[in-house]
Design a protein around this motif. Structure first.
Motif, PDB file in Angstrom:
ATOM      1  N   ARG A  78     -71.501 -68.056 -30.561  1.00  0.00           N
ATOM      2  CA  ARG A  78     -71.225 -66.638 -30.316  1.00  0.00           C
ATOM      3  C   ARG A  78     -70.425 -66.530 -29.024  1.00  0.00           C
ATOM      4  N   ARG A  79     -69.408 -65.673 -29.036  1.00  0.00           N
ATOM      5  CA  ARG A  79     -68.601 -65.477 -27.843  1.00  0.00           C
ATOM      6  C   ARG A  79     -69.426 -64.836 -26.745  1.00  0.00           C
ATOM      7  N   VAL A  80     -69.236 -65.324 -25.533  1.00  0.00           N
ATOM      8  CA  VAL A  80     -69.877 -64.763 -24.355  1.00  0.00           C
ATOM      9  C   VAL A  80     -68.864 -63.808 -23.714  1.00  0.00           C
ATOM     10  N   ALA A  81     -69.336 -62.645 -23.277  1.00  0.00           N
ATOM     11  CA  ALA A  81     -68.446 -61.655 -22.673  1.00  0.00           C
ATOM     12  C   ALA A  81     -67.857 -62.194 -21.372  1.00  0.00           C
ATOM     13  N   THR A  82     -66.517 -62.176 -21.302  1.00  0.00           N
ATOM     14  CA  THR A  82     -65.804 -62.628 -20.113  1.00  0.00           C
ATOM     15  C   THR A  82     -64.645 -61.684 -19.843  1.00  0.00           C
ATOM     16  N   GLY A  83     -64.089 -61.796 -18.642  1.00  0.00           N
ATOM     17  CA  GLY A  83     -62.872 -61.069 -18.334  1.00  0.00           C
ATOM     18  C   GLY A  83     -61.677 -61.734 -18.998  1.00  0.00           C
ATOM     19  N   GLU A  84     -60.547 -61.042 -18.970  1.00  0.00           N
ATOM     20  CA  GLU A  84     -59.307 -61.625 -19.494  1.00  0.00           C
ATOM     21  C   GLU A  84     -58.896 -62.794 -18.611  1.00  0.00           C
ATOM     22  N   PRO A  85     -58.206 -63.778 -19.165  1.00  0.00           N
ATOM     23  CA  PRO A  85     -57.762 -64.908 -18.344  1.00  0.00           C
ATOM     24  C   PRO A  85     -56.829 -64.454 -17.214  1.00  0.00           C
ATOM     25  N   ALA A  86     -57.107 -64.925 -16.016  1.00  0.00           N
ATOM     26  CA  ALA A  86     -56.229 -64.709 -14.872  1.00  0.00           C
ATOM     27  C   ALA A  86     -55.459 -66.002 -14.665  1.00  0.00           C
ATOM     28  N   VAL A  87     -54.150 -65.892 -14.512  1.00  0.00           N
ATOM     29  CA  VAL A  87     -53.294 -67.073 -14.405  1.00  0.00           C
ATOM     30  C   VAL A  87     -52.573 -67.074 -13.064  1.00  0.00           C
ATOM     31  N   THR A  88     -52.663 -68.204 -12.373  1.00  0.00           N
ATOM     32  CA  THR A  88     -51.923 -68.419 -11.132  1.00  0.00           C
ATOM     33  C   THR A  88     -51.347 -69.822 -11.187  1.00  0.00           C
ATOM     34  N   GLY A  89     -50.057 -69.927 -11.453  1.00  0.00           N
ATOM     35  CA  GLY A  89     -49.416 -71.247 -11.570  1.00  0.00           C
ATOM     36  C   GLY A  89     -50.052 -72.050 -12.685  1.00  0.00           C
ATOM     37  N   PRO A  90     -50.573 -73.248 -12.377  1.00  0.00           N
ATOM     38  CA  PRO A  90     -51.171 -74.088 -13.421  1.00  0.00           C
ATOM     39  C   PRO A  90     -52.649 -73.779 -13.669  1.00  0.00           C
ATOM     40  N   ASP A  91     -53.198 -72.794 -12.963  1.00  0.00           N
ATOM     41  CA  ASP A  91     -54.623 -72.471 -13.081  1.00  0.00           C
ATOM     42  C   ASP A  91     -54.859 -71.243 -13.955  1.00  0.00           C
TER      43      ASP A  91
END
Length: 142
Positions: A78-91
């Motif tokens: 089951r999916r766990v509630a998370t925020g949207e992916p935050a992207v900074t360079g390769p992270d």
């Protein structure tokens, strides 16, 4: 007229060996354009005594936010509630919206390489907080 067979020289053998090596390695060049996961927090197969509030993935190449997906699932898939992916360079990172209970979790990701090919994978980690209740696999009542 007779011709004499020439013996290979050391220089000739070295040049031939270098050429063979170059030809062997040449087909691997396009694969080098694919992005790969370099590290993660938590790490693969980690056994944590405190649940993480954030999951961070570091890749070999910078990520495109429009084509980066990171999903956290529990042992029951089951999916766990998370925020949207935050992207900074390769992270790429996600924040976990609710405290995680004890159990095994799967981090799944999908990113796009610089050459346009999608790269995906998954790994697991376990939360084993001695003060937290054990997980239940029973479905919640309707």
């Amino acid at each position: 007229m007779r011709t004499r067979a020439r013996r290979p020289t050391v220089r000739g053998v070295v040049v031939a060996a270098l050429a063979a090596t170059a030809l062997t390695l040449a087909p691997a060049a396009p694969a080098a354009a694919h992005n790969t996961l370099q590290s993660s927090t938590p790490t693969r197969d980690a056994r944590l005594t405190t649940a993480p509030a954030q999951i961070t993935l570091r890749f070999r190449q910078p990520l495109n936010p429009a084509f980066t997906t990171i999903v956290l699932s529990d042992a029951g898939q089951r999916r766990v509630a998370t925020g949207e992916p935050a992207v900074t360079g390769p992270d790429g990172s996600i924040t976990v919206d609710q405290p995680l209970g004890n159990g095994t979790y799967t981090v799944a990701y999908r990113v796009v390489s610089a050459d346009g090919h999608p790269v995906q994978g998954a790994y697991q980690f376990t939360v084993a907080d001695p003060s937290a209740p054990e997980p239940t696999d029973a479905a919640p009542p309707p």
